[in-house]
Scaffold this motif. Structure first.
Motif, mmCIF file in Angstrom:
data_model
loop_
_atom_site.group_PDB
_atom_site.id
_atom_site.type_symbol
_atom_site.label_atom_id
_atom_site.label_comp_id
_atom_site.label_asym_id
_atom_site.label_seq_id
_atom_site.Cartn_x
_atom_site.Cartn_y
_atom_site.Cartn_z
ATOM 1 N N HIS A 95 47.976 46.451 -68.239
ATOM 2 C CA HIS A 95 46.564 46.160 -68.254
ATOM 3 C C HIS A 95 46.617 44.786 -68.774
ATOM 4 C CE1 HIS A 95 43.488 48.898 -66.357
ATOM 5 N NE2 HIS A 95 44.654 49.633 -66.080
ATOM 6 N N PRO A 96 47.109 44.539 -70.063
ATOM 7 C CA PRO A 96 47.089 43.348 -70.803
ATOM 8 C C PRO A 96 47.622 42.237 -70.067
ATOM 9 C CG PRO A 96 47.783 44.798 -72.215
ATOM 10 C CD PRO A 96 47.728 45.482 -71.033
ATOM 11 N N LYS A 97 48.493 42.334 -69.030
ATOM 12 C CA LYS A 97 49.172 41.603 -68.183
ATOM 13 C C LYS A 97 48.228 40.928 -67.138
ATOM 14 C CE LYS A 97 53.883 42.609 -68.852
ATOM 15 N NZ LYS A 97 53.972 43.617 -69.825
ATOM 16 N N TRP A 98 47.265 41.454 -66.859
ATOM 17 C CA TRP A 98 46.588 41.364 -65.279
ATOM 18 C C TRP A 98 45.053 41.384 -65.684
ATOM 19 C CZ3 TRP A 98 43.356 44.737 -63.009
ATOM 20 C CH2 TRP A 98 43.821 46.186 -63.323
ATOM 21 N N ASN A 99 44.554 42.550 -66.326
ATOM 22 C CA ASN A 99 43.265 42.741 -66.555
ATOM 23 C C ASN A 99 42.173 41.742 -67.436
ATOM 24 O OD1 ASN A 99 40.893 43.973 -66.706
ATOM 25 N ND2 ASN A 99 41.788 46.052 -66.399
ATOM 26 N N PRO A 100 41.395 40.986 -66.949
ATOM 27 C CA PRO A 100 40.751 39.916 -67.839
ATOM 28 C C PRO A 100 39.529 40.853 -68.398
ATOM 29 C CG PRO A 100 40.078 39.618 -65.799
ATOM 30 C CD PRO A 100 41.338 40.760 -65.460
ATOM 31 N N PHE A 101 39.255 41.932 -68.070
ATOM 32 C CA PHE A 101 38.069 42.694 -68.713
ATOM 33 C C PHE A 101 38.490 43.801 -69.716
ATOM 34 C CE2 PHE A 101 34.828 46.147 -68.232
ATOM 35 C CZ PHE A 101 33.857 45.562 -69.173
ATOM 36 N N ILE A 102 39.155 44.695 -69.162
ATOM 37 C CA ILE A 102 39.716 45.929 -69.963
ATOM 38 C C ILE A 102 41.210 45.448 -70.350
ATOM 39 C CG2 ILE A 102 40.332 48.255 -69.898
ATOM 40 C CD1 ILE A 102 38.512 48.819 -67.786
ATOM 41 N N LYS A 103 40.954 45.263 -71.771
ATOM 42 C CA LYS A 103 42.285 44.553 -72.214
ATOM 43 C C LYS A 103 43.169 45.230 -72.527
ATOM 44 C CE LYS A 103 40.290 40.234 -72.427
ATOM 45 N NZ LYS A 103 41.139 39.093 -71.699
ATOM 46 N N SER A 104 42.904 46.616 -72.991
ATOM 47 C CA SER A 104 44.130 47.647 -73.422
ATOM 48 C C SER A 104 43.177 49.097 -73.056
ATOM 49 C CB SER A 104 44.517 47.448 -74.727
ATOM 50 O OG SER A 104 43.590 47.872 -75.720
ATOM 51 N N ILE A 105 44.185 50.106 -72.438
ATOM 52 C CA ILE A 105 43.858 51.373 -72.625
ATOM 53 C C ILE A 105 45.040 52.294 -73.309
ATOM 54 C CG2 ILE A 105 43.042 53.370 -71.225
ATOM 55 C CD1 ILE A 105 42.084 51.464 -68.962
ATOM 56 N N LEU B 196 40.536 58.702 -74.767
ATOM 57 C CA LEU B 196 41.235 57.385 -74.678
ATOM 58 C C LEU B 196 40.735 56.584 -75.888
ATOM 59 C CD1 LEU B 196 40.688 56.953 -70.857
ATOM 60 C CD2 LEU B 196 42.735 57.806 -71.873
ATOM 61 N N LYS B 197 41.550 55.218 -75.957
ATOM 62 C CA LYS B 197 41.141 54.335 -76.679
ATOM 63 C C LYS B 197 41.190 52.848 -76.009
ATOM 64 C CE LYS B 197 42.360 51.494 -80.879
ATOM 65 N NZ LYS B 197 43.612 51.366 -81.807
ATOM 66 N N VAL B 198 39.989 52.534 -75.769
ATOM 67 C CA VAL B 198 39.760 51.487 -74.814
ATOM 68 C C VAL B 198 39.287 50.150 -75.494
ATOM 69 C CG1 VAL B 198 38.536 50.576 -72.785
ATOM 70 C CG2 VAL B 198 39.266 53.011 -72.920
ATOM 71 N N PHE B 199 39.755 49.035 -75.075
ATOM 72 C CA PHE B 199 39.230 47.669 -75.421
ATOM 73 C C PHE B 199 38.866 46.963 -74.484
ATOM 74 C CE2 PHE B 199 39.858 43.005 -76.822
ATOM 75 C CZ PHE B 199 38.765 43.102 -77.691
ATOM 76 N N ILE B 200 37.642 46.660 -74.599
ATOM 77 C CA ILE B 200 37.063 45.743 -73.372
ATOM 78 C C ILE B 200 36.497 44.439 -73.996
ATOM 79 C CG2 ILE B 200 36.324 47.474 -71.859
ATOM 80 C CD1 ILE B 200 33.194 46.937 -72.741
ATOM 81 N N GLN B 201 36.554 43.400 -73.099
ATOM 82 C CA GLN B 201 36.105 41.972 -73.632
ATOM 83 C C GLN B 201 35.267 41.493 -72.518
ATOM 84 O OE1 GLN B 201 38.606 39.448 -75.899
ATOM 85 N NE2 GLN B 201 37.079 38.393 -76.426
ATOM 86 N N PRO B 202 34.057 41.584 -72.154
ATOM 87 C CA PRO B 202 33.240 40.891 -71.070
ATOM 88 C C PRO B 202 33.173 39.367 -71.268
ATOM 89 C CG PRO B 202 31.712 42.666 -72.386
ATOM 90 C CD PRO B 202 33.017 42.493 -73.067
ATOM 91 N N PRO B 203 33.316 38.600 -70.136
ATOM 92 C CA PRO B 203 33.330 37.046 -70.266
ATOM 93 C C PRO B 203 32.153 36.603 -71.190
ATOM 94 C CG PRO B 203 32.725 37.876 -68.121
ATOM 95 C CD PRO B 203 33.028 39.259 -68.916
ATOM 96 N N ASN B 204 32.557 35.622 -72.040
ATOM 97 C CA ASN B 204 31.784 35.086 -72.797
ATOM 98 C C ASN B 204 31.022 35.953 -73.964
ATOM 99 O OD1 ASN B 204 31.884 32.536 -71.739
ATOM 100 N ND2 ASN B 204 30.980 33.115 -70.110
ATOM 101 N N GLY B 205 31.635 37.103 -74.168
ATOM 102 C CA GLY B 205 31.225 38.165 -75.006
ATOM 103 C C GLY B 205 32.247 38.581 -75.916
ATOM 104 N N GLY B 206 31.721 39.474 -77.001
ATOM 105 C CA GLY B 206 32.693 39.862 -78.134
ATOM 106 C C GLY B 206 33.234 41.223 -77.653
ATOM 107 N N GLY B 207 34.546 41.175 -78.048
ATOM 108 C CA GLY B 207 35.245 42.514 -77.482
ATOM 109 C C GLY B 207 34.768 43.863 -78.385
ATOM 110 N N MET B 208 35.078 45.095 -77.824
ATOM 111 C CA MET B 208 34.698 46.227 -78.347
ATOM 112 C C MET B 208 35.889 47.222 -78.065
ATOM 113 S SD MET B 208 31.139 48.049 -77.087
ATOM 114 C CE MET B 208 31.323 49.814 -76.756
ATOM 115 N N THR B 209 35.921 48.190 -78.937
ATOM 116 C CA THR B 209 36.830 49.375 -78.943
ATOM 117 C C THR B 209 35.841 50.323 -78.791
ATOM 118 O OG1 THR B 209 38.708 48.082 -79.962
ATOM 119 C CG2 THR B 209 38.740 50.528 -79.902
ATOM 120 N N PHE B 210 36.312 51.370 -78.266
ATOM 121 C CA PHE B 210 35.628 52.722 -78.015
ATOM 122 C C PHE B 210 36.747 53.755 -77.825
ATOM 123 C CE2 PHE B 210 34.920 50.928 -73.806
ATOM 124 C CZ PHE B 210 34.980 51.704 -73.116
#
Length: 143
Positions: A27-37, A47-61
Motif C-alpha cells: 500500500h505505501p508504494k501506490w496508495n495515496p490515501f490509505i498509507k498503511s494497513i 487492523l491498524k490503519v493509517f489514512i491521510q486525506p489530501p490536504n488533511g492530517g493523518g490519522m491512525t485507527f
C-alpha cells in the motif's frame, strides 16, 4: 448519518484487483490515501490503519474486520475513542463487470454525534477515496 460512495471501472479481473488491494505491505508504494494497513485479514480481528486525506492530517485507527470475502468484499468498522462519537464502516466491493474488468465500489457509512460537525473532513475523505481508486486502477492495469 452520512454515506460516501465512489466507484470506478478497472480493466483487470476481480482476482487481480483483490490481490493488489489486500497486499497490505505494498500500500505505501501506490496508495495515496490509505498509507498503511497492518494486521490479520480475518473477520473479528483488529487492523491498524493509517489514512491521510489530501490536504488533511493523518490519522491512525484500529478498526475491526467485519467481512473478508475473497475477490468480493472487504469491510471494517472503526470508531473515534468510543462507539457512538464518530464511527465509520468502510468497505471495498468488487464485482465482475465482464470482459476481464471489475467494478470497484469504495465507500463508508459514518454515524455518531460528531458526524454533523465533520463536513469538511468528509469532503476531503471522499477526494481521498477517489484518488485511491484511480491509483488502484493504475496499479491493476499495469502489465
Amino acid at each position: 448519518m452520512q454515506h460516501i460512495e465512489t466507484e470506478i471501472l478497472i480493466n483487470a479481473s476481480p482476482e487481480k484487483v483483490w490481490a493488489i488491494l489486500t497486499d497490505f505491505e505494498r500500500h505505501p508504494k501506490w496508495n495515496p490515501f490509505i498509507k498503511s494497513i497492518e494486521g490479520e485479514k480475518t473477520v473479528g480481528k483488529q487492523l491498524k490503519v493509517f489514512i491521510q486525506p489530501p490536504n488533511g492530517g493523518g490519522m491512525t485507527f484500529r478498526p475491526e474486520v467485519l467481512v473478508f470475502d475473497a475477490s468480493r468484499e472487504f469491510r471494517w468498522k472503526g470508531k473515534l475513542l468510543f462507539k457512538g462519537i464518530f464511527d465509520g464502516e468502510h468497505y471495498f466491493r468488487l464485482a465482475d463487470a465482464g470482459n476481464g474488468a471489475t467494478r470497484f465500489s469504495h465507500g463508508e457509512q459514518f454515524s455518531g454525534f460528531l458526524v454533523a460537525l465533520m463536513g469538511g473532513t468528509l469532503e476531503k475523505t471522499k477526494v481521498g477515496f477517489e484518488l485511491m481508486n484511480e491509483a488502484l486502477k493504475r496499479e491493476c492495469e499495469q502489465v
